[in-house]
Scaffold this motif. Structure first.
Motif, PDB file in Angstrom:
ATOM      1  N   GLY A 175       0.870  -1.183   0.000  1.00  6.50           N
ATOM      2  CA  GLY A 175       0.000   0.000   0.000  1.00  6.50           C
ATOM      3  C   GLY A 175       0.904   1.230   0.000  1.00  6.50           C
ATOM      4  N   PRO A 176       0.340   2.408   0.237  1.00 13.23           N
ATOM      5  CA  PRO A 176       1.170   3.619   0.239  1.00 13.23           C
ATOM      6  C   PRO A 176       2.289   3.555   1.283  1.00 13.23           C
ATOM      7  N   ILE A 177       1.996   2.969   2.433  1.00 14.54           N
ATOM      8  CA  ILE A 177       3.012   2.945   3.495  1.00 14.54           C
ATOM      9  C   ILE A 177       4.159   2.006   3.101  1.00 14.54           C
ATOM     10  N   GLY A 178       3.844   0.769   2.721  1.00 18.74           N
ATOM     11  CA  GLY A 178       4.903  -0.185   2.375  1.00 18.74           C
ATOM     12  C   GLY A 178       5.731   0.293   1.190  1.00 18.74           C
ATOM     13  N   LEU A 192       6.385  -7.751  -0.557  1.00 21.09           N
ATOM     14  CA  LEU A 192       5.524  -8.922  -0.767  1.00 21.09           C
ATOM     15  C   LEU A 192       4.060  -8.521  -0.606  1.00 21.09           C
ATOM     16  N   ASP A 193       3.247  -8.817  -1.595  1.00 18.08           N
ATOM     17  CA  ASP A 193       1.823  -8.460  -1.514  1.00 18.08           C
ATOM     18  C   ASP A 193       1.084  -9.250  -2.596  1.00 18.08           C
ATOM     19  N   PRO A 194      -0.023  -9.918  -2.257  1.00 13.93           N
ATOM     20  CA  PRO A 194      -0.767 -10.652  -3.290  1.00 13.93           C
ATOM     21  C   PRO A 194      -1.489  -9.707  -4.247  1.00 13.93           C
ATOM     22  N   GLY A 229      -5.606  -2.225  -0.945  1.00  9.62           N
ATOM     23  CA  GLY A 229      -6.142  -1.984   0.402  1.00  9.62           C
ATOM     24  C   GLY A 229      -6.935  -0.689   0.479  1.00  9.62           C
ATOM     25  N   ALA A 230      -6.902  -0.072   1.650  1.00  6.10           N
ATOM     26  CA  ALA A 230      -7.714   1.129   1.897  1.00  6.10           C
ATOM     27  C   ALA A 230      -7.419   2.247   0.902  1.00  6.10           C
ATOM     28  N   SER A 231      -6.173   2.315   0.438  1.00  8.01           N
ATOM     29  CA  SER A 231      -5.808   3.426  -0.455  1.00  8.01           C
ATOM     30  C   SER A 231      -6.581   3.388  -1.768  1.00  8.01           C
ATOM     31  N   SER A 232      -7.131   2.212  -2.131  1.00 10.58           N
ATOM     32  CA  SER A 232      -7.804   2.124  -3.429  1.00 10.58           C
ATOM     33  C   SER A 232      -9.116   2.904  -3.452  1.00 10.58           C
ATOM     34  N   ALA A 270      -9.478   5.587  -0.900  1.00 13.67           N
ATOM     35  CA  ALA A 270      -9.275   6.755  -0.033  1.00 13.67           C
ATOM     36  C   ALA A 270      -9.448   8.073  -0.786  1.00 13.67           C
ATOM     37  N   ALA A 271      -9.895   9.084  -0.037  1.00 14.00           N
ATOM     38  CA  ALA A 271     -10.154  10.389  -0.642  1.00 14.00           C
ATOM     39  C   ALA A 271      -8.868  11.170  -0.884  1.00 14.00           C
ATOM     40  N   GLY A 272      -7.868  10.958  -0.051  1.00 10.00           N
ATOM     41  CA  GLY A 272      -6.592  11.651  -0.238  1.00 10.00           C
ATOM     42  C   GLY A 272      -6.536  13.044   0.359  1.00 10.00           C
ATOM     43  N   MET A 273      -7.403  13.311   1.331  1.00  9.75           N
ATOM     44  CA  MET A 273      -7.311  14.612   2.009  1.00  9.75           C
ATOM     45  C   MET A 273      -6.079  14.619   2.905  1.00  9.75           C
ATOM     46  N   LEU A 274      -5.367  15.725   2.867  1.00 12.43           N
ATOM     47  CA  LEU A 274      -4.189  15.905   3.720  1.00 12.43           C
ATOM     48  C   LEU A 274      -4.605  16.987   4.723  1.00 12.43           C
ATOM     49  N   ALA A 294       0.909 -13.600  -0.505  1.00  7.70           N
ATOM     50  CA  ALA A 294       0.525 -13.185   0.842  1.00  7.70           C
ATOM     51  C   ALA A 294       1.474 -13.813   1.851  1.00  7.70           C
ATOM     52  N   VAL A 295       1.831 -13.080   2.868  1.00  9.06           N
ATOM     53  CA  VAL A 295       2.621 -13.633   3.970  1.00  9.06           C
ATOM     54  C   VAL A 295       1.643 -14.084   5.050  1.00  9.06           C
ATOM     55  N   THR A 296       1.783 -15.311   5.497  1.00  2.00           N
ATOM     56  CA  THR A 296       0.884 -15.774   6.557  1.00  2.00           C
ATOM     57  C   THR A 296       1.612 -15.933   7.883  1.00  2.00           C
ATOM     58  N   ALA A 317       3.806  -3.714   6.905  1.00  2.00           N
ATOM     59  CA  ALA A 317       3.017  -2.544   6.483  1.00  2.00           C
ATOM     60  C   ALA A 317       1.792  -3.066   5.742  1.00  2.00           C
ATOM     61  N   ALA A 318       1.079  -3.965   6.404  1.00  2.00           N
ATOM     62  CA  ALA A 318       0.007  -4.711   5.726  1.00  2.00           C
ATOM     63  C   ALA A 318      -1.379  -4.161   6.052  1.00  2.00           C
ATOM     64  N   GLY A 319      -1.469  -2.894   6.485  1.00  2.00           N
ATOM     65  CA  GLY A 319      -2.783  -2.308   6.757  1.00  2.00           C
ATOM     66  C   GLY A 319      -3.558  -3.188   7.719  1.00  2.00           C
ATOM     67  N   HIS A 375      -2.719   3.143  10.423  1.00  2.00           N
ATOM     68  CA  HIS A 375      -2.810   4.578  10.100  1.00  2.00           C
ATOM     69  C   HIS A 375      -4.245   5.089   9.994  1.00  2.00           C
ATOM     70  N   HIS A 376      -5.197   4.219  10.180  1.00  2.00           N
ATOM     71  CA  HIS A 376      -6.605   4.583  10.326  1.00  2.00           C
ATOM     72  C   HIS A 376      -7.048   5.569   9.230  1.00  2.00           C
ATOM     73  N   ARG A 377      -7.583   6.744   9.626  1.00  2.00           N
ATOM     74  CA  ARG A 377      -8.093   7.700   8.629  1.00  2.00           C
ATOM     75  C   ARG A 377      -6.991   8.506   7.956  1.00  2.00           C
ATOM     76  N   HIS A 378      -5.731   8.316   8.373  1.00  2.00           N
ATOM     77  CA  HIS A 378      -4.685   9.281   8.009  1.00  2.00           C
ATOM     78  C   HIS A 378      -3.511   8.691   7.239  1.00  2.00           C
ATOM     79  N   GLY A 379      -3.672   7.512   6.654  1.00  2.00           N
ATOM     80  CA  GLY A 379      -2.511   6.858   6.049  1.00  2.00           C
ATOM     81  C   GLY A 379      -1.925   7.599   4.856  1.00  2.00           C
ATOM     82  N   ILE A 380      -2.747   8.366   4.156  1.00  2.00           N
ATOM     83  CA  ILE A 380      -2.205   9.095   3.007  1.00  2.00           C
ATOM     84  C   ILE A 380      -1.390  10.287   3.505  1.00  2.00           C
ATOM     85  N   VAL A 381      -1.976  11.071   4.381  1.00  2.00           N
ATOM     86  CA  VAL A 381      -1.211  12.230   4.881  1.00  2.00           C
ATOM     87  C   VAL A 381       0.043  11.771   5.629  1.00  2.00           C
ATOM     88  N   LEU A 382      -0.026  10.623   6.299  1.00  2.00           N
ATOM     89  CA  LEU A 382       1.130  10.181   7.100  1.00  2.00           C
ATOM     90  C   LEU A 382       2.172   9.392   6.294  1.00  2.00           C
TER      91      LEU A 382
HETATM   92  C1  LIG Z   1     -13.159   5.506   2.713  1.00  3.66           C
HETATM   93  C2  LIG Z   1     -11.748   5.865   3.125  1.00  3.66           C
HETATM   94  C3  LIG Z   1     -11.323   7.187   2.979  1.00  3.66           C
HETATM   95  C4  LIG Z   1     -10.027   7.546   3.367  1.00  3.66           C
HETATM   96  N1  LIG Z   1      -9.634   8.844   3.201  1.00  3.66           N
HETATM   97  C5  LIG Z   1      -8.380   9.206   3.603  1.00  3.66           C
HETATM   98  C6  LIG Z   1      -7.958  10.544   3.444  1.00  3.66           C
HETATM   99  O1  LIG Z   1      -8.692  11.384   2.916  1.00  3.66           O
HETATM  100  N2  LIG Z   1      -6.705  10.889   3.882  1.00  3.66           N
HETATM  101  C7  LIG Z   1      -5.863   9.983   4.463  1.00  3.66           C
HETATM  102  O2  LIG Z   1      -4.747  10.348   4.874  1.00  3.66           O
HETATM  103  N3  LIG Z   1      -6.249   8.679   4.615  1.00  3.66           N
HETATM  104  C8  LIG Z   1      -7.487   8.281   4.211  1.00  3.66           C
HETATM  105  N4  LIG Z   1      -7.898   6.987   4.384  1.00  3.66           N
HETATM  106  C9  LIG Z   1      -7.019   6.067   5.111  1.00  3.66           C
HETATM  107  C10 LIG Z   1      -5.939   5.477   4.224  1.00  3.66           C
HETATM  108  O3  LIG Z   1      -6.506   4.927   3.039  1.00  3.66           O
HETATM  109  C11 LIG Z   1      -5.209   4.356   4.993  1.00  3.66           C
HETATM  110  O4  LIG Z   1      -4.793   4.826   6.263  1.00  3.66           O
HETATM  111  C12 LIG Z   1      -3.985   3.922   4.184  1.00  3.66           C
HETATM  112  O5  LIG Z   1      -4.397   3.351   2.943  1.00  3.66           O
HETATM  113  C13 LIG Z   1      -3.134   2.924   4.963  1.00  3.66           C
HETATM  114  O6  LIG Z   1      -2.080   2.557   4.127  1.00  3.66           O
HETATM  115  P1  LIG Z   1      -1.386   1.109   4.286  1.00  3.66           P
HETATM  116  O7  LIG Z   1      -0.356   1.015   3.222  1.00  3.66           O
HETATM  117  O8  LIG Z   1      -0.968   0.935   5.709  1.00  3.66           O
HETATM  118  O9  LIG Z   1      -2.588   0.078   4.091  1.00  3.66           O
HETATM  119  P2  LIG Z   1      -3.466  -0.288   2.781  1.00  3.66           P
HETATM  120  O10 LIG Z   1      -3.629   0.874   1.891  1.00  3.66           O
HETATM  121  O11 LIG Z   1      -4.717  -0.911   3.324  1.00  3.66           O
HETATM  122  O12 LIG Z   1      -2.581  -1.381   2.053  1.00  3.66           O
HETATM  123  C14 LIG Z   1      -2.246  -2.585   2.700  1.00  3.66           C
HETATM  124  C15 LIG Z   1      -1.619  -3.536   1.693  1.00  3.66           C
HETATM  125  O13 LIG Z   1      -1.165  -4.682   2.421  1.00  3.66           O
HETATM  126  C16 LIG Z   1      -1.485  -5.851   1.693  1.00  3.66           C
HETATM  127  N5  LIG Z   1      -1.571  -6.987   2.621  1.00  3.66           N
HETATM  128  C17 LIG Z   1      -2.484  -7.193   3.585  1.00  3.66           C
HETATM  129  N6  LIG Z   1      -2.229  -8.345   4.233  1.00  3.66           N
HETATM  130  C18 LIG Z   1      -1.110  -8.872   3.670  1.00  3.66           C
HETATM  131  C19 LIG Z   1      -0.353 -10.052   3.891  1.00  3.66           C
HETATM  132  N7  LIG Z   1      -0.687 -10.920   4.852  1.00  3.66           N
HETATM  133  N8  LIG Z   1       0.729 -10.295   3.116  1.00  3.66           N
HETATM  134  C20 LIG Z   1       1.111  -9.422   2.141  1.00  3.66           C
HETATM  135  N9  LIG Z   1       0.417  -8.272   1.897  1.00  3.66           N
HETATM  136  C21 LIG Z   1      -0.685  -8.010   2.643  1.00  3.66           C
HETATM  137  C22 LIG Z   1      -2.795  -5.515   0.995  1.00  3.66           C
HETATM  138  O14 LIG Z   1      -2.995  -6.352  -0.151  1.00  3.66           O
HETATM  139  C23 LIG Z   1      -2.602  -4.050   0.633  1.00  3.66           C
HETATM  140  O15 LIG Z   1      -2.042  -3.914  -0.656  1.00  3.66           O
HETATM  141  C24 LIG Z   1      -9.158   6.571   3.947  1.00  3.66           C
HETATM  142  C25 LIG Z   1      -9.583   5.254   4.048  1.00  3.66           C
HETATM  143  C26 LIG Z   1     -10.863   4.892   3.638  1.00  3.66           C
HETATM  144  C27 LIG Z   1     -11.304   3.468   3.763  1.00  3.66           C
END
Ligand SMILES: Cc1cc2nc3c(=O)[nH]c(=O)nc-3n(C[C@H](O)[C@H](O)[C@H](O)COP(=O)(O)OP(=O)(O)OC[C@H]3O[C@@H](n4cnc5c(N)ncnc54)[C@H](O)[C@@H]3O)c2cc1C
Length: 357
Positions: free
Chosen positions: A13-16, A33-35, A40-43, A45-49, A177-179, A192-194, A318-325
């Protein structure tokens, strides 16, 4: 075959991906590593900072981290855009907080007072001043505020750009996927698997469901430029205009893990959106979606070494803030890998009980 200094990252995702990009820039050999990268959530997300308008009571340390990361965004977007050869949709028009009724305005003013008290840049505006900035707002809006430093980026451009930049710099991305973390053969493993992080680490990271809509402007460009964080008769909604005509309308916050789009949520989001910007009723509804924010008990991310697991670093929750963070998280994790200190108060050891089970 692993070597000294190798880094494996679980989750693209954006973090990894940002951690991977920064690590490879420091000369590490990096595998991600990612299937299903970017799924994840980023697909959705609105992208507000929005460090200012999303600064809430009782979250001062999180707010400071959000402010720090948002300040890194202009340089991060420029560097990434250059490295990936794409525009990531960073826009700096600012955010308007808009209240429809007197009750909505009372709630908005209370939070604005708290935010201004922290020294954050947010100015009150009366209804007519809001409408001067965005004439499409409903004539009845009572008032609100302007947060000039709350910007936006397009996550659907950001994540492919990170992937491209990371791969161009030498990162390997593997589908799978890593299990079990003990099967990942690397000196350092970054989780960084959300929402998938909980199953791998035992950390209390839970899915918080968000339903979100995408509209398309009939004329090709939305009729407003600011991000609008609206309050309409007790309902909250945000409207994020993008170049090219998209408007993101979000989002519910539900303690559920299912992926169902519900009629009630679509109705509530559209009602609040059109109460605030009546013209949206003429836009096409082109997408409904669901994502799951990786939530933690204190709403703050988990960044640092996993207790009892040498070599494992977590960057999740990163809950609601993963893009800004994204920028600050990548920098913190890379500093940690290079021997720097973990970023208290966000380290996983605050949930050590849960990790031990
Ligand atoms: C509706 C909505 C609106 C949002 N709006 C905003 C916003 O405006 N601003 C903002 O800052 N944030 C926003 N967010 C939050 C933001 O999307 C997340 O905090 C951010 O995507 C987290 O990034 P991540 O990389 O940690 O996780 P994700 O984006 O969820 O990515 C996780 C990745 O890990 C992979 N994965 C999971 N398990 C495994 C495993 N076992 N092995 C290998 N890979 C694995 C997944 O396939 C995925 O690709 C929003 C979220 C939602 C749902």
């Amino acid at each position: 075959m692993t070597g000294r200094g190798d880094v494996a990252i679980v989750g693209a995702g954006p973090i990894g991906l940002a951690v991977a990009w920064r690590c490879v820039q420091r000369g590490r050999r990096v595998t991600v590593l990612d299937p299903a990268p970017g799924s994840g959530a980023s697909s959705v997300a609105a992208g507000m900072l929005s460090p200012v308008s999303e600064s809430y009571f009782g979250e001062r340390e999180l707010t400071a981290l959000l402010v720090d990361s948002a300040a890194r965004w202009p340089a991060f977007a420029a560097e990434l855009g250059e490295a990936a050869g794409v525009d990531v949709g960073y826009r700096a028009e600012g955010t308007l907080v808009v209240a429809l009724t007197a009750d909505d305005l009372a709630a908005v003013d209370r939070l604005r007072g708290y935010q201004a008290g922290l020294g954050l840049p947010i100015e009150p505006l009366v209804g007519s001043a809001l409408r001067e900035r965005e004439p499409l707002l409903a004539p009845g809006v009572r008032g609100g505020a302007h947060a000039p430093t709350d910007h936006q980026v397009d996550p659907r451009r950001l994540v492919p750009a990170l992937r491209r930049a990371a791969v161009a710099a030498g990162v390997t991305i593997r589908a799978g996927a890593v299990t079990d973390l003990s099967t990942v053969d690397s000196e350092t493993v970054v989780v960084a698997a959300g929402c998938g992080t909980a199953a791998l680490t035992g950390l209390p990271i839970r899915p918080v469901k968000g339903q979100v809509l995408r509209l398309a402007a009939p004329g090709g460009e939305p009729g407003f430029r600011h991000v609008i964080r609206g309050h309409a008769d007790g309902s909250s909604v945000y409207l994020v205009p993008r170049r090219g005509g998209e408007v993101v309308v979000g989002a519910t916050e539900e303690e559920r893990a299912d992926a169902q789009v519900t009629a009630g949520a679509v109705r509530d989001l559209l009602r609040a959106a059109t109460d605030l910007v009546p013209d949206l009723a003429e836009y096409a509804l082109v997408e409904t979606g669901v994502g799951h924010r990786p939530g933690t008990p204190d709403n703050a991310p988990v960044i640092g070494p996993l207790p009892g697991r040498p070599g494992v670093i977590v960057a999740a929750g990163h809950h609601r803030h993963g893009i800004v963070l994204t920028p600050v998280t990548a920098d913190l994790v890379v500093d940690l890998i290079e021997g720097g200190a973990a970023p208290s108060p966000f380290t996983p050891d605050r949930f050590a009980e849960a990790v031990r089970g």
